[in-house]
Design a protein around this motif. Structure first.
Motif, mmCIF file in Angstrom:
data_model
loop_
_atom_site.group_PDB
_atom_site.id
_atom_site.type_symbol
_atom_site.label_atom_id
_atom_site.label_comp_id
_atom_site.label_asym_id
_atom_site.label_seq_id
_atom_site.Cartn_x
_atom_site.Cartn_y
_atom_site.Cartn_z
ATOM 1 N N ARG A 1 6.232 8.153 0.313
ATOM 2 C CA ARG A 1 7.241 8.969 -0.373
ATOM 3 C C ARG A 1 6.605 10.301 -0.715
ATOM 4 O O ARG A 1 5.653 10.362 -1.479
ATOM 5 C CB ARG A 1 7.739 8.272 -1.645
ATOM 6 N N LEU A 2 7.129 11.352 -0.131
ATOM 7 C CA LEU A 2 6.544 12.669 -0.333
ATOM 8 C C LEU A 2 6.983 13.271 -1.664
ATOM 9 O O LEU A 2 8.119 13.105 -2.092
ATOM 10 C CB LEU A 2 6.968 13.614 0.789
ATOM 11 N N ALA A 3 6.058 13.973 -2.302
ATOM 12 C CA ALA A 3 6.417 14.787 -3.460
ATOM 13 C C ALA A 3 7.316 15.916 -2.992
ATOM 14 O O ALA A 3 7.252 16.367 -1.851
ATOM 15 C CB ALA A 3 5.166 15.335 -4.128
ATOM 16 N N ALA B 1 -6.832 11.241 -2.841
ATOM 17 C CA ALA B 1 -7.787 11.070 -1.748
ATOM 18 C C ALA B 1 -7.602 12.133 -0.669
ATOM 19 O O ALA B 1 -8.584 12.685 -0.156
ATOM 20 C CB ALA B 1 -7.652 9.673 -1.148
ATOM 21 N N VAL B 2 -6.356 12.441 -0.305
ATOM 22 C CA VAL B 2 -6.154 13.375 0.807
ATOM 23 C C VAL B 2 -6.696 14.759 0.461
ATOM 24 O O VAL B 2 -7.048 15.535 1.359
ATOM 25 C CB VAL B 2 -4.659 13.484 1.201
ATOM 26 N N ARG B 3 -6.824 15.071 -0.814
ATOM 27 C CA ARG B 3 -7.314 16.389 -1.227
ATOM 28 C C ARG B 3 -8.832 16.510 -1.093
ATOM 29 O O ARG B 3 -9.386 17.606 -1.271
ATOM 30 C CB ARG B 3 -6.888 16.674 -2.667
ATOM 31 N N LEU C 1 0.844 -1.188 0.000
ATOM 32 C CA LEU C 1 0.000 0.000 0.000
ATOM 33 C C LEU C 1 0.886 1.248 0.000
ATOM 34 O O LEU C 1 2.035 1.203 0.444
ATOM 35 C CB LEU C 1 -0.900 0.026 1.241
ATOM 36 N N HIS C 2 0.307 2.331 -0.490
ATOM 37 C CA HIS C 2 1.042 3.595 -0.546
ATOM 38 C C HIS C 2 0.351 4.618 0.353
ATOM 39 O O HIS C 2 -0.874 4.768 0.309
ATOM 40 C CB HIS C 2 1.095 4.106 -1.977
ATOM 41 N N ALA C 3 1.153 5.307 1.143
ATOM 42 C CA ALA C 3 0.603 6.277 2.087
ATOM 43 C C ALA C 3 0.841 7.692 1.609
ATOM 44 O O ALA C 3 1.799 7.976 0.883
ATOM 45 C CB ALA C 3 1.232 6.078 3.470
ATOM 46 N N TYR C 4 -0.052 8.581 2.044
ATOM 47 C CA TYR C 4 0.161 10.003 1.839
ATOM 48 C C TYR C 4 -0.524 10.745 2.971
ATOM 49 O O TYR C 4 -1.338 10.167 3.702
ATOM 50 C CB TYR C 4 -0.341 10.484 0.479
ATOM 51 N N VAL C 5 -0.160 12.019 3.118
ATOM 52 C CA VAL C 5 -0.677 12.797 4.246
ATOM 53 C C VAL C 5 -1.482 13.990 3.759
ATOM 54 O O VAL C 5 -1.192 14.577 2.712
ATOM 55 C CB VAL C 5 0.477 13.294 5.153
ATOM 56 N N GLY C 6 -2.508 14.330 4.533
ATOM 57 C CA GLY C 6 -3.259 15.557 4.309
ATOM 58 C C GLY C 6 -2.621 16.684 5.098
ATOM 59 O O GLY C 6 -2.381 16.547 6.305
ATOM 60 N N ALA D 1 -3.493 3.684 0.379
ATOM 61 C CA ALA D 1 -4.299 3.336 -0.794
ATOM 62 C C ALA D 1 -3.515 2.392 -1.693
ATOM 63 O O ALA D 1 -2.331 2.115 -1.469
ATOM 64 C CB ALA D 1 -4.696 4.603 -1.549
ATOM 65 N N SER D 2 -4.190 1.937 -2.737
ATOM 66 C CA SER D 2 -3.605 0.941 -3.630
ATOM 67 C C SER D 2 -2.486 1.516 -4.491
ATOM 68 O O SER D 2 -1.660 0.764 -5.019
ATOM 69 C CB SER D 2 -4.693 0.351 -4.526
ATOM 70 N N SER D 3 -2.448 2.814 -4.663
ATOM 71 C CA SER D 3 -1.372 3.442 -5.428
ATOM 72 C C SER D 3 -1.060 4.800 -4.820
ATOM 73 O O SER D 3 -1.872 5.375 -4.081
ATOM 74 C CB SER D 3 -1.768 3.616 -6.896
ATOM 75 N N ARG D 4 0.113 5.307 -5.163
ATOM 76 C CA ARG D 4 0.499 6.614 -4.635
ATOM 77 C C ARG D 4 -0.408 7.701 -5.184
ATOM 78 O O ARG D 4 -0.810 8.621 -4.453
ATOM 79 C CB ARG D 4 1.963 6.892 -4.995
ATOM 80 N N ASP D 5 -0.741 7.621 -6.455
ATOM 81 C CA ASP D 5 -1.628 8.619 -7.042
ATOM 82 C C ASP D 5 -2.991 8.606 -6.368
ATOM 83 O O ASP D 5 -3.579 9.670 -6.095
ATOM 84 C CB ASP D 5 -1.781 8.382 -8.546
#
Length: 820
Positions: free
Chosen positions: A279-281, A135-137, A56-61, A126-130
């Motif tokens: 992995r942060l942009a 989603a966080v947006r 899974l790929h994580a991202y932050v709001g 989520a299933s992908s980084r994109d």
């Protein structure tokens, strides 16, 4: 590249050793152990690891307010977004919620109140980084806006601090300044700096069958992130393993700031039972992480007619961001280095830790030292202009020295060796400083638009963590039955060549080719309780620990060989891949290892080292916080266009003391890189925040780091020869990671010198850091105005005292040649 005479060259020598020595031993200019993999793309970084099954790929709001109370956080649309598997907020954390590295204040997610624009509010897997980024947006957040302090001045006015202020005193500075023949007062704004590492923040967390976590991460401090993950997930430390093979740069930006993202990946891995990578942009990475601390410096100084300092009162106020992070130690180090190389007979140095509503500022190469050193170098330049002398002469007169009690710092540490006077003299002569100074003054007198400037500035940089308990390290060495060796230690490789140097140390102790030694990833299950790779101490600490482990194995092999072959231990000698046994018999290293194994001799050893003789009494503000000092100096020459403020560095000469160099090629590479990075901090790298608290310079499109074209046209770098460290460091070497960055202060001083020529060197121009072309142009305008006022007052243009002095020196130097 042209080097100064009689000094070590930066050209890469062959890895083939001279007769009688092992290949890659200490002192040889061996290339970086991963150099070929770096340039071919074969080196595996954290993001290059093969994706585990079900990844899974994580991202932050991130928050969109500089400061505000969170009224509502609606994540329903986020949870329903395509590909989303899990969402976590502060309420989902089973254990510790605050991951402040020293003091509390760093919640994993905003806790009721947003403290800066870009602060994490929640995270998604989520299933992908994109899919995770989209989603966080979708989050809907309502804020009740609160007043935000974005500048040091605002924080000072509000008396808002993340930690109490600290003062270092020697004597009565106020009285000494008042009694001095001359006094000056001034201020300086010193900007921050983005680490701009090539590899961004990235971590991969995998849950094991027992519920523990294995973390692959780009992190300077594996043991700290191990501890934090364990505390956040309410696990014992032995259920968390951290693996760190290499980083694509860090510069301090991954000493504490990498922890948050690693913890979030581990939290989501624990919740989902699946591996999670974050992995942060780049723009989000720059927005959400801390920088080098901006400082505001205010000073009063008293001095005599030659510019000799009688007393200094200096205030150093740092913009710390919203939390303490490492700011206490960083401001302390700025205070320790507010003398740089100069004796302060009386001094009062105050350090303020100002709270601002920005990302919490953190470690950066030099760790506060550069800001303190730039401040005192600016003071020296101001004094030199006031007394009409060449700034180099004022610098030399104020240096620490062995006579007259001028060898004690304002915090009570004695300077044991006075290397800088000789080093500066050698550089001054090798770089033709005096001749060039005369030529530059003559050029400026006849040039209407272009102006040249030159400056020679020294560096005295203390080596050790200022937090005492961090000055320790461990290592683990395995020797296998074929004679090959596996090396592990607590230091992290971020491109600086640490693994190469430590392997060379082991090769020298065991007298085997460095090709037989394989450095392995830094792992908390091999060497526990490690310190961060920082404070220029990576080789000092981990190299000594590895040396200790290698000596243990060598001792075991020596004792075994002596007993087995019936000889005295003194007759067992390791040399050039073989072991001499008495006067007429020798065996290969691998042969002896195989024989020792058959006789049940342990071929694995741990090593340990702790730095001796260091302490700091904070209540008394005195002690010996540094094991030794690294020294160097640089001469930089600049050319300034006074119509635009644009400029370039035309020549730089550097002479750096690295003790007995472990690897001259790596050392010179670090000097070159550190200098150019420091040049960026001082000239082009400007951080700009909008009125809403959002960082405007969040990418290379708006944030200018130095490029190849910005390097000096002539760039001479040399190592001071015949200068082994008198302290018991590893093979009498000296640290080289951080000290070279401060050599770039010579560029800033040279810019001020060029601008000062517009007013006949009578006044010292105000030039805040970074000295962007806009700031240079403003300083040029002020200097021209000052000259106009001077001319209007006197009616004529008289040569300044420095111009007259240089003219006499130049005439005396030229006359013998003219007679010939």
């Amino acid at each position: 590249m042209r080097n100064l005479p009689d000094a070590s060259s930066s050209s890469m020598a062959s890895t083939e050793a001279a007769d009688g020595t092992v290949r890659g031993a200490v002192g040889q200019p061996l290339r970086h152990e991963s150099a070929e993999r770096h340039v071919t793309g074969a080196a595996l970084f954290t993001d290059d690891r093969a994706a585990p099954a079900n990844l899974l790929h994580a991202y932050v709001g991130l928050s969109q307010q500089a400061r505000g109370r969170i009224v509502a956080l609606d994540l329903e649309a986020v949870r329903a977004a395509p590909g989303v598997v899990a969402v976590v907020t502060l309420e989902d954390i089973p254990g510790l919620r605050d991951i402040g590295p020293v003091y509390p204040g760093d919640p994993i997610f905003a806790d009721g109140e947003v403290q800066f624009y870009g602060q994490p509010l929640f995270a998604v897997a989520a299933s992908s980084r994109d899919a995770a980024r989209r989603a966080v947006r979708l989050a809907r957040v309502e804020y009740a806006s609160l007043a935000a302090d974005l500048s040091i001045e605002q924080g000072l006015a509000a008396q808002s601090f993340v930690r109490p202020s600290h003062t270092q005193r020697r004597g009565d500075a106020a009285s000494a300044i008042a009694a001095a023949p001359y006094q000056l007062a001034g201020s300086l704004n010193v900007g921050g700096q983005e680490q701009m590492y090539l590899e961004g923040q990235v971590s991969l967390a995998c849950r094991d069958e027992e519920g523990g976590i294995t973390l692959y991460t780009s992190n300077q401090n594996p043991s700290e992130v191990q501890k934090l993950i364990a505390e956040v997930l309410a696990l014992p430390l032995n259920q968390v393993t951290v693996d760190m093979r290499r980083m694509g740069g860090a510069f301090g930006g991954k000493e504490t700031n990498a922890n948050q993202w690693a913890v979030i990946a581990a939290l989501l891995a624990r919740k989902t039972g699946r591996p999670v990578k974050i992995r942060l942009a780049r723009a989000d990475d720059v927005t959400a992480t801390g920088k080098r601390h901006p400082f505001r410096v205010d000073y009063r100084v008293g001095f005599d007619a030659r510019g000799l300092i009688r007393g200094l009162d200096m205030s150093l106020a740092a913009a710390c961001g919203f939390s303490p992070d490492l700011s206490d130690a960083i401001v302390d180090r700025a205070m320790f280095h507010s003398d740089n190389a100069y004796f302060l007979p009386t001094a009062r140095i105050v350090g303020h830790r100002v709270k601002t509503n920005t990302a919490s500022n953190t470690a950066f190469r030099g760790f506060g030292g550069p800001q303190g050193m730039a401040a005192i170098e600016g003071v020296i330049d101001d004094i030199a202009r006031a007394v009409g002398r060449d700034p180099l002469d004022v610098r030399r007169d104020n240096l620490y020295g062995p006579e007259g009690g001028r060898d004690i710092t304002h915090y009570g540490q004695k300077i044991e060796r006075h290397i800088l006077p000789g080093l500066i003299e050698r550089l001054e002569q090798g770089a033709d400083y005096r001749r060039r100074r005369g030529e530059i003054i003559a050029f400026n007198q006849r040039s209407l638009v272009l102006r040249k400037g030159i400056a020679l500035t020294p560096v005295k940089f203390g080596i050790s963590f200022t937090v005492q308990h961090l000055n320790q390290a461990g290592a683990l060495i395995h020797v296998y039955t074929d004679g090959s060796i596996q090396l592990n230690h607590g230091g992290t490789e971020m491109g600086q060549g640490l693994f190469t140097k430590v392997a060379q140390i082991v090769a020298s102790v065991l007298q085997v080719d460095v090709a037989q030694i394989r450095p392995t990833a830094t792992r908390t299950d091999k060497v526990p309780n490690t310190s961060p790779t920082a404070a220029s101490s990576g080789t000092d600490l981990n190299g000594m620990a590895a040396k200790n482990a290698a000596e243990t194995i060598r001792g075991r092999l020596t004792d075994f060989a002596a007993a087995h072959f019936g000889i005295d231990p003194a007759e067992v000698r390791f040399h050039n891949n073989r072991v001499q046994l008495g006067s007429d018999h020798s065996v290969g290293f691998g042969e002896l290892v195989q024989l020792a194994y058959r006789h049940r001799v342990s071929l694995s050893a741990t090593g340990y080292y702790r730095t001796p003789e260091i302490y700091y009494d904070r209540e008394r503000a005195e002690g010996r916080p540094f094991f030794y000092f690294a020294n160097g100096a640089a001469v930089s020459e600049v050319l300034v266009d006074t119509l635009t403020g644009e400029y370039r560095v035309t020549r730089t000469d550097i002479l750096q003391d690295v003790g007995q160099s472990l690897n001259p090629a790596l050392d010179i590479g670090q000097i070159e890189g550190g200098y150019v990075q420091g040049m960026g901090w001082l000239t082009t790298e400007e951080l700009v925040w909008g009125e809403d608290g959002r960082l405007q310079t969040d990418s290379p499109a708006s944030y200018k780091i130095p490029a190849v074209g910005d390097t000096p046209e002539i760039f001479n770098v040399a190592l001071l020869p015949d200068s082994p460290n008198v302290e018991a460091t590893v093979f009498h070497s000296k640290a080289v990671g951080e000290p070279p960055l401060m050599l770039a202060i010579s560029v800033w001083s040279a810019l001020r010198d060029a601008i000062a020529s517009l007013d006949d060197y009578r006044h010292s121009p105000r030039l805040d850091i970074p000295a962007t072309p806009e700031r240079v142009l403003a300083a040029v305008t002020a200097a021209v105005a000052a000259r106009g006022m001077q001319t209007a007052t006197t009616g004529t243009k008289a040569a300044s005292p420095m111009e007259e002095e240089v003219a006499v020196e130049t005439k005396e130097e030229m006359e013998p040649g003219m007679d010939a």
